[in-house]
Design a protein around this motif. Sequence first.
Motif, PDB file in Angstrom:
ATOM      1  N   LEU A   1      -1.360   2.797   9.064  1.00 12.00           N
ATOM      2  CA  LEU A   1      -1.529   1.397   9.451  1.00 12.00           C
ATOM      3  C   LEU A   1      -2.952   0.930   9.180  1.00 12.00           C
ATOM      4  O   LEU A   1      -3.178  -0.177   8.710  1.00 12.00           O
ATOM      5  CB  LEU A   1      -1.189   1.225  10.936  1.00 12.00           C
ATOM      6  N   TRP A   2      -3.934   1.798   9.449  1.00 12.11           N
ATOM      7  CA  TRP A   2      -5.341   1.449   9.231  1.00 12.11           C
ATOM      8  C   TRP A   2      -5.624   1.184   7.754  1.00 12.11           C
ATOM      9  O   TRP A   2      -6.571   0.488   7.419  1.00 12.11           O
ATOM     10  CB  TRP A   2      -6.261   2.554   9.761  1.00 12.11           C
ATOM     11  N   TRP A   3      -4.784   1.703   6.851  1.00 16.62           N
ATOM     12  CA  TRP A   3      -5.001   1.552   5.416  1.00 16.62           C
ATOM     13  C   TRP A   3      -4.263   0.340   4.847  1.00 16.62           C
ATOM     14  O   TRP A   3      -4.819  -0.470   4.135  1.00 16.62           O
ATOM     15  CB  TRP A   3      -4.562   2.830   4.702  1.00 16.62           C
ATOM     16  N   HIS A   4      -2.960   0.213   5.173  1.00 14.76           N
ATOM     17  CA  HIS A   4      -2.174  -0.884   4.584  1.00 14.76           C
ATOM     18  C   HIS A   4      -1.895  -2.021   5.555  1.00 14.76           C
ATOM     19  O   HIS A   4      -1.488  -3.099   5.148  1.00 14.76           O
ATOM     20  CB  HIS A   4      -0.866  -0.372   3.970  1.00 14.76           C
ATOM     21  N   GLY A   5      -2.091  -1.790   6.845  1.00 20.24           N
ATOM     22  CA  GLY A   5      -1.984  -2.857   7.828  1.00 20.24           C
ATOM     23  C   GLY A   5      -0.573  -3.256   8.231  1.00 20.24           C
ATOM     24  O   GLY A   5      -0.403  -4.228   8.955  1.00 20.24           O
ATOM     25  N   ARG A   6       0.449  -2.531   7.783  1.00 20.70           N
ATOM     26  CA  ARG A   6       1.828  -2.946   8.039  1.00 20.70           C
ATOM     27  C   ARG A   6       2.510  -2.034   9.054  1.00 20.70           C
ATOM     28  O   ARG A   6       2.263  -0.844   9.102  1.00 20.70           O
ATOM     29  CB  ARG A   6       2.617  -2.946   6.733  1.00 20.70           C
ATOM     30  N   MET A   7       3.406  -2.645   9.853  1.00 20.18           N
ATOM     31  CA  MET A   7       4.245  -1.900  10.792  1.00 20.18           C
ATOM     32  C   MET A   7       5.686  -2.333  10.590  1.00 20.18           C
ATOM     33  O   MET A   7       5.945  -3.491  10.260  1.00 20.18           O
ATOM     34  CB  MET A   7       3.850  -2.195  12.240  1.00 20.18           C
ATOM     35  N   SER A   8       6.602  -1.414  10.817  1.00 15.16           N
ATOM     36  CA  SER A   8       8.014  -1.745  10.678  1.00 15.16           C
ATOM     37  C   SER A   8       8.451  -2.638  11.838  1.00 15.16           C
ATOM     38  O   SER A   8       7.810  -2.676  12.887  1.00 15.16           O
ATOM     39  CB  SER A   8       8.864  -0.479  10.653  1.00 15.16           C
ATOM     40  N   GLU A   9       9.561  -3.328  11.634  1.00 14.54           N
ATOM     41  CA  GLU A   9      10.119  -4.181  12.684  1.00 14.54           C
ATOM     42  C   GLU A   9      10.422  -3.350  13.937  1.00 14.54           C
ATOM     43  O   GLU A   9      10.153  -3.776  15.050  1.00 14.54           O
ATOM     44  CB  GLU A   9      11.384  -4.861  12.165  1.00 14.54           C
ATOM     45  N   HIS A  10      10.971  -2.151  13.716  1.00 19.34           N
ATOM     46  CA  HIS A  10      11.287  -1.260  14.825  1.00 19.34           C
ATOM     47  C   HIS A  10      10.028  -0.930  15.641  1.00 19.34           C
ATOM     48  O   HIS A  10      10.028  -1.015  16.871  1.00 19.34           O
ATOM     49  CB  HIS A  10      11.935   0.024  14.299  1.00 19.34           C
ATOM     50  N   GLU A  11       8.947  -0.545  14.934  1.00 18.56           N
ATOM     51  CA  GLU A  11       7.696  -0.211  15.622  1.00 18.56           C
ATOM     52  C   GLU A  11       7.138  -1.427  16.361  1.00 18.56           C
ATOM     53  O   GLU A  11       6.652  -1.313  17.483  1.00 18.56           O
ATOM     54  CB  GLU A  11       6.653   0.286  14.619  1.00 18.56           C
ATOM     55  N   MET A  12       7.212  -2.599  15.719  1.00 19.57           N
ATOM     56  CA  MET A  12       6.703  -3.815  16.353  1.00 19.57           C
ATOM     57  C   MET A  12       7.493  -4.126  17.623  1.00 19.57           C
ATOM     58  O   MET A  12       6.918  -4.491  18.642  1.00 19.57           O
ATOM     59  CB  MET A  12       6.768  -5.006  15.387  1.00 19.57           C
ATOM     60  N   LYS A  13       8.824  -3.978  17.559  1.00 21.22           N
ATOM     61  CA  LYS A  13       9.653  -4.230  18.747  1.00 21.22           C
ATOM     62  C   LYS A  13       9.313  -3.260  19.872  1.00 21.22           C
ATOM     63  O   LYS A  13       9.272  -3.642  21.043  1.00 21.22           O
ATOM     64  CB  LYS A  13      11.141  -4.106  18.402  1.00 21.22           C
ATOM     65  N   GLU A  14       9.090  -1.994  19.517  1.00 21.88           N
ATOM     66  CA  GLU A  14       8.796  -0.962  20.512  1.00 21.88           C
ATOM     67  C   GLU A  14       7.400  -1.100  21.106  1.00 21.88           C
ATOM     68  O   GLU A  14       7.211  -0.951  22.304  1.00 21.88           O
ATOM     69  CB  GLU A  14       8.924   0.438  19.887  1.00 21.88           C
ATOM     70  N   GLU A  15       6.403  -1.350  20.247  1.00 20.83           N
ATOM     71  CA  GLU A  15       5.010  -1.246  20.674  1.00 20.83           C
ATOM     72  C   GLU A  15       4.300  -2.586  20.860  1.00 20.83           C
ATOM     73  O   GLU A  15       3.341  -2.665  21.625  1.00 20.83           O
ATOM     74  CB  GLU A  15       4.228  -0.397  19.667  1.00 20.83           C
ATOM     75  N   HIS A  16       4.740  -3.625  20.148  1.00 24.32           N
ATOM     76  CA  HIS A  16       4.042  -4.920  20.199  1.00 24.32           C
ATOM     77  C   HIS A  16       5.044  -6.073  20.192  1.00 24.32           C
ATOM     78  O   HIS A  16       5.000  -6.933  19.311  1.00 24.32           O
ATOM     79  CB  HIS A  16       3.078  -5.048  19.011  1.00 24.32           C
ATOM     80  N   PRO A  17       5.944  -6.126  21.164  1.00 20.55           N
ATOM     81  CA  PRO A  17       6.998  -7.143  21.137  1.00 20.55           C
ATOM     82  C   PRO A  17       6.477  -8.582  21.214  1.00 20.55           C
ATOM     83  O   PRO A  17       7.013  -9.468  20.551  1.00 20.55           O
ATOM     84  CB  PRO A  17       7.865  -6.797  22.348  1.00 20.55           C
ATOM     85  N   LEU A  18       5.430  -8.822  21.995  1.00 19.23           N
ATOM     86  CA  LEU A  18       4.895 -10.182  22.102  1.00 19.23           C
ATOM     87  C   LEU A  18       4.253 -10.629  20.790  1.00 19.23           C
ATOM     88  O   LEU A  18       4.395 -11.782  20.377  1.00 19.23           O
ATOM     89  CB  LEU A  18       3.883 -10.282  23.246  1.00 19.23           C
TER      90      LEU A  18
END
Length: 197
Positions: free
Chosen positions: A161-178
């Motif tokens: 993530l620190w290199w490309h800056g992208r997260m999957s939808e699944h990860e976003m829902k789990e870790e950063h829903p807001l």
Amino acid sequence: QEARKVERHAEEGETYLRFNRNFRFQHMVMFSSVILLIITGMPLKFPNFILSRFVINFWGGIQYSTIVHRIGAGMLIYFMVHHFIYTILTRDGRRDFWLLIPKPGLFLWFETDVLRFLPKYALDVAHEMHSDEAMLATLAIVIWHFYNVHFNPDRFPGTLLWWHGRMSEHEMKEEHPLELEEIVARRARESAEGTNG
């Protein structure tokens, strides 16, 4: 196990840009400087440890070790200035303004000048505060941040993530829903504005 990994990635869905290029650059400067500060600062805090002597000798002695420590501090100061400008000039930066506010910390660079204006105990207090805060930051980074980002079984052997800056939808829902809700809402607004314009 490999089949489970493939299945899990298939469920993850779309990826979202969480950190833009500028933010990733800032993160790289920050983690480089913090690692330098930890490597050179802990031997100064614990000079009698065998590992401390090895690290100090690696840099060529105490005088060079402190120079490298100041280089790391300079990098961290650069990061703070860069982040401050990023905060003022960008929408993302303004949104994140309260997350990182720079604080004064140059007392120890100008010890002799400080002693002209303040009693010695003020410098002793500054030394102790700096030393203890550095220890706390090191423990937080090594134990909390490194574990959650790199050693957590769901992430091992780490994330880019620190290199490309992208997260999957699944990860976003789990870790950063807001944050995901905010991204989706912004996309919907931009799409509606594009349709109306």
